[in-house]
Design a protein around this motif. Sequence first.
Motif, PDB file in Angstrom:
ATOM      1  N   LEU A  91       0.833  -1.202   0.000  1.00 18.32           N
ATOM      2  CA  LEU A  91       0.000   0.000   0.000  1.00 18.32           C
ATOM      3  C   LEU A  91       0.866   1.250   0.000  1.00 18.32           C
ATOM      4  N   ALA A  92       0.212   2.406   0.018  1.00 12.76           N
ATOM      5  CA  ALA A  92       0.921   3.678   0.046  1.00 12.76           C
ATOM      6  C   ALA A  92       1.438   3.960   1.450  1.00 12.76           C
ATOM      7  N   LEU A  93       2.656   4.480   1.517  1.00 12.37           N
ATOM      8  CA  LEU A  93       3.311   4.805   2.784  1.00 12.37           C
ATOM      9  C   LEU A  93       3.551   6.317   2.879  1.00 12.37           C
ATOM     10  N   PRO A  94       3.653   6.840   4.099  1.00 12.18           N
ATOM     11  CA  PRO A  94       3.483   6.145   5.379  1.00 12.18           C
ATOM     12  C   PRO A  94       2.017   5.951   5.710  1.00 12.18           C
ATOM     13  N   THR A  95       1.719   4.932   6.502  1.00 10.71           N
ATOM     14  CA  THR A  95       0.330   4.663   6.865  1.00 10.71           C
ATOM     15  C   THR A  95      -0.134   5.515   8.037  1.00 10.71           C
ATOM     16  N   GLY A  96       0.800   5.918   8.889  1.00 11.47           N
ATOM     17  CA  GLY A  96       0.419   6.659  10.085  1.00 11.47           C
ATOM     18  C   GLY A  96      -0.158   5.786  11.183  1.00 11.47           C
ATOM     19  N   ALA A  97      -0.180   4.474  10.979  1.00  8.68           N
ATOM     20  CA  ALA A  97      -0.741   3.555  11.970  1.00  8.68           C
ATOM     21  C   ALA A  97       0.358   3.115  12.941  1.00  8.68           C
ATOM     22  N   PRO A  98       0.049   3.006  14.230  1.00 11.30           N
ATOM     23  CA  PRO A  98       1.059   2.581  15.211  1.00 11.30           C
ATOM     24  C   PRO A  98       1.301   1.081  15.146  1.00 11.30           C
ATOM     25  N   GLY A  99       2.450   0.669  15.654  1.00  7.57           N
ATOM     26  CA  GLY A  99       2.739  -0.754  15.800  1.00  7.57           C
ATOM     27  C   GLY A  99       3.079  -1.473  14.520  1.00  7.57           C
ATOM     28  N   LEU A 100       3.488  -0.733  13.475  1.00  9.72           N
ATOM     29  CA  LEU A 100       3.810  -1.354  12.189  1.00  9.72           C
ATOM     30  C   LEU A 100       5.279  -1.139  11.843  1.00  9.72           C
ATOM     31  N   ARG A 101       5.821  -2.046  11.088  1.00  8.75           N
ATOM     32  CA  ARG A 101       7.108  -1.838  10.434  1.00  8.75           C
ATOM     33  C   ARG A 101       6.844  -1.679   8.941  1.00  8.75           C
ATOM     34  N   GLU A 102       7.329  -0.598   8.372  1.00  8.81           N
ATOM     35  CA  GLU A 102       7.087  -0.295   6.961  1.00  8.81           C
ATOM     36  C   GLU A 102       8.369  -0.468   6.164  1.00  8.81           C
ATOM     37  N   LEU A 103       8.249  -1.088   4.987  1.00 12.03           N
ATOM     38  CA  LEU A 103       9.381  -1.374   4.108  1.00 12.03           C
ATOM     39  C   LEU A 103       9.135  -0.697   2.760  1.00 12.03           C
ATOM     40  N   PRO A 104       9.673   0.503   2.543  1.00 15.60           N
ATOM     41  CA  PRO A 104       9.454   1.201   1.266  1.00 15.60           C
ATOM     42  C   PRO A 104      10.007   0.393   0.093  1.00 15.60           C
ATOM     43  N   LEU A 105       9.281   0.426  -1.015  1.00 17.34           N
ATOM     44  CA  LEU A 105       9.715  -0.242  -2.234  1.00 17.34           C
ATOM     45  C   LEU A 105      10.121   0.754  -3.313  1.00 17.34           C
ATOM     46  N   PHE A 106       9.239   1.718  -3.590  1.00 19.53           N
ATOM     47  CA  PHE A 106       9.539   2.672  -4.662  1.00 19.53           C
ATOM     48  C   PHE A 106       8.697   3.931  -4.526  1.00 19.53           C
ATOM     49  N   ASP A 107       9.149   4.984  -5.212  1.00 24.66           N
ATOM     50  CA  ASP A 107       8.377   6.211  -5.396  1.00 24.66           C
ATOM     51  C   ASP A 107       7.945   6.275  -6.855  1.00 24.66           C
ATOM     52  N   GLU A 108       6.736   6.782  -7.090  1.00 29.78           N
ATOM     53  CA  GLU A 108       6.275   6.956  -8.466  1.00 29.78           C
ATOM     54  C   GLU A 108       5.571   8.293  -8.611  1.00 29.78           C
ATOM     55  N   ASP A 109       5.780   8.908  -9.767  1.00 27.44           N
ATOM     56  CA  ASP A 109       5.168  10.205 -10.044  1.00 27.44           C
ATOM     57  C   ASP A 109       3.717  10.052 -10.446  1.00 27.44           C
ATOM     58  N   PHE A 110       2.951  11.107 -10.194  1.00 26.79           N
ATOM     59  CA  PHE A 110       1.611  11.227 -10.756  1.00 26.79           C
ATOM     60  C   PHE A 110       1.701  11.996 -12.073  1.00 26.79           C
ATOM     61  N   VAL A 111       0.845  11.633 -13.007  1.00 31.91           N
ATOM     62  CA  VAL A 111       0.743  12.360 -14.273  1.00 31.91           C
ATOM     63  C   VAL A 111      -0.701  12.823 -14.445  1.00 31.91           C
ATOM     64  N   LEU A 112      -0.865  13.857 -15.240  1.00 30.01           N
ATOM     65  CA  LEU A 112      -2.192  14.398 -15.513  1.00 30.01           C
ATOM     66  C   LEU A 112      -2.757  13.720 -16.757  1.00 30.01           C
ATOM     67  N   VAL A 113      -3.970  13.203 -16.652  1.00 33.34           N
ATOM     68  CA  VAL A 113      -4.650  12.569 -17.779  1.00 33.34           C
ATOM     69  C   VAL A 113      -5.787  13.479 -18.217  1.00 33.34           C
ATOM     70  N   THR A 114      -5.806  13.820 -19.507  1.00 32.50           N
ATOM     71  CA  THR A 114      -6.790  14.762 -20.044  1.00 32.50           C
ATOM     72  C   THR A 114      -7.385  14.204 -21.322  1.00 32.50           C
ATOM     73  N   PRO A 115      -8.488  14.781 -21.796  1.00 36.02           N
ATOM     74  CA  PRO A 115      -8.926  14.479 -23.168  1.00 36.02           C
ATOM     75  C   PRO A 115      -7.850  14.917 -24.153  1.00 36.02           C
ATOM     76  N   GLU A 116      -7.800  14.268 -25.280  1.00 35.87           N
ATOM     77  CA  GLU A 116      -6.748  14.541 -26.266  1.00 35.87           C
ATOM     78  C   GLU A 116      -6.790  15.985 -26.755  1.00 35.87           C
ATOM     79  N   SER A 117      -7.970  16.600 -26.737  1.00 32.21           N
ATOM     80  CA  SER A 117      -8.121  17.966 -27.226  1.00 32.21           C
ATOM     81  C   SER A 117      -7.915  19.035 -26.154  1.00 32.21           C
ATOM     82  N   HIS A 118      -7.587  18.625 -24.946  1.00 30.91           N
ATOM     83  CA  HIS A 118      -7.455  19.575 -23.838  1.00 30.91           C
ATOM     84  C   HIS A 118      -6.223  20.465 -24.013  1.00 30.91           C
ATOM     85  N   PRO A 119      -6.257  21.728 -23.582  1.00 33.27           N
ATOM     86  CA  PRO A 119      -5.098  22.614 -23.721  1.00 33.27           C
ATOM     87  C   PRO A 119      -3.833  22.098 -23.024  1.00 33.27           C
ATOM     88  N   CYS A 120      -3.992  21.290 -21.977  1.00 30.13           N
ATOM     89  CA  CYS A 120      -2.826  20.753 -21.264  1.00 30.13           C
ATOM     90  C   CYS A 120      -2.328  19.439 -21.848  1.00 30.13           C
TER      91      CYS A 120
END
Length: 328
Positions: A164-193
């Motif tokens: 799942l997405a980290l950090p969870t903010g939940a107590p009593g857990l050990r978290e093991l990060p795997l990777f970071d990934e960017d968000f991209v903007l998805v638009t209609p093909e005709s959109h100005p962006c």
Amino acid sequence: MTRSTPTLPAQRGGKAKTPSLAQLRAFAAVADHLHFREAASAIGMSQPALSGAVASLEEALGVRLLERTTRKVLLSPAGERMAARAREVLNAVGELLEEAEAARVPFTGPLRLGVIPTVAPYLLPTVLGLVRDRYPRLDLRVHEEQTASLLDGLARGRLDLLLLALPTGAPGLRELPLFDEDFVLVTPESHPCAGRTGLPRSALRELDLLLLDEGHCMRDHTLDICREAGVAHGARSGDAPVSTTAAGLSTLVQLVAGGLGVTLLPRTALRVETARNEALATSRFADPAPARRIGLAMRAGAAREEEFVLFADSLRSALGDLPVRLVD
């Protein structure tokens, strides 16, 4: 009509006896379901046997645990407290058995993996391939649920490991990060962006942004990005800058293709969700792009902690072909 309740040993001055695990398991199931038939089905026990086990537990402890009527089952005040204790005992016994199994042969037996919906379709092929090739004796059981349900399942012992997405903010857990990934903007093909690179986050202020339903952690990530970009309506989860939401990323993408707005997708989802739709376009944000971190989470001190750390290392290596930045 209310059933009569027999006199319990404690009411006669007797001493409580040690309950059996079968009695505790039966009582915990009734406490979870508040229904004898459903509880019996959940643990694979006949209803008469379950009722007898709960009655025997009450007799052994000398405490009234349930209030029974012909229509419903309720926990007594003492039953509320003892249900929590019963779950703790059952979880501890389960961890003892898991530790014994793991000590005999690592990466064997069941592994109950919980995965959030915005990760499952895009990472599970890699996870399943890893298990098939490197850990063929591991009995992987996948549960796709939203974050809150996964964390509850981990805390209760229903699940062993979360993706799942980290950090969870939940107590009593050990978290093991795997990777970071960017968000991209998805638009209609005709959109100005459409098709832009180096898009500033401030561009979100002028866009009709479509979001996932309440309960998805990616909705919260999107609202955080909106706040950072100065989108006034993104200040609170209940004030999202959109009147249309969706239960999953596939539906969000279809809404974008239909011209109802734009949305954010994690890069791991792009190939699956947009590749076959010519009505869509994607845009990349300027660095540092908005991103999320994905990893594994387990109970701190879990019986299989060392095994799960090795699993994380193997999975991190297997993710090299995805458009992500691996975290050591």
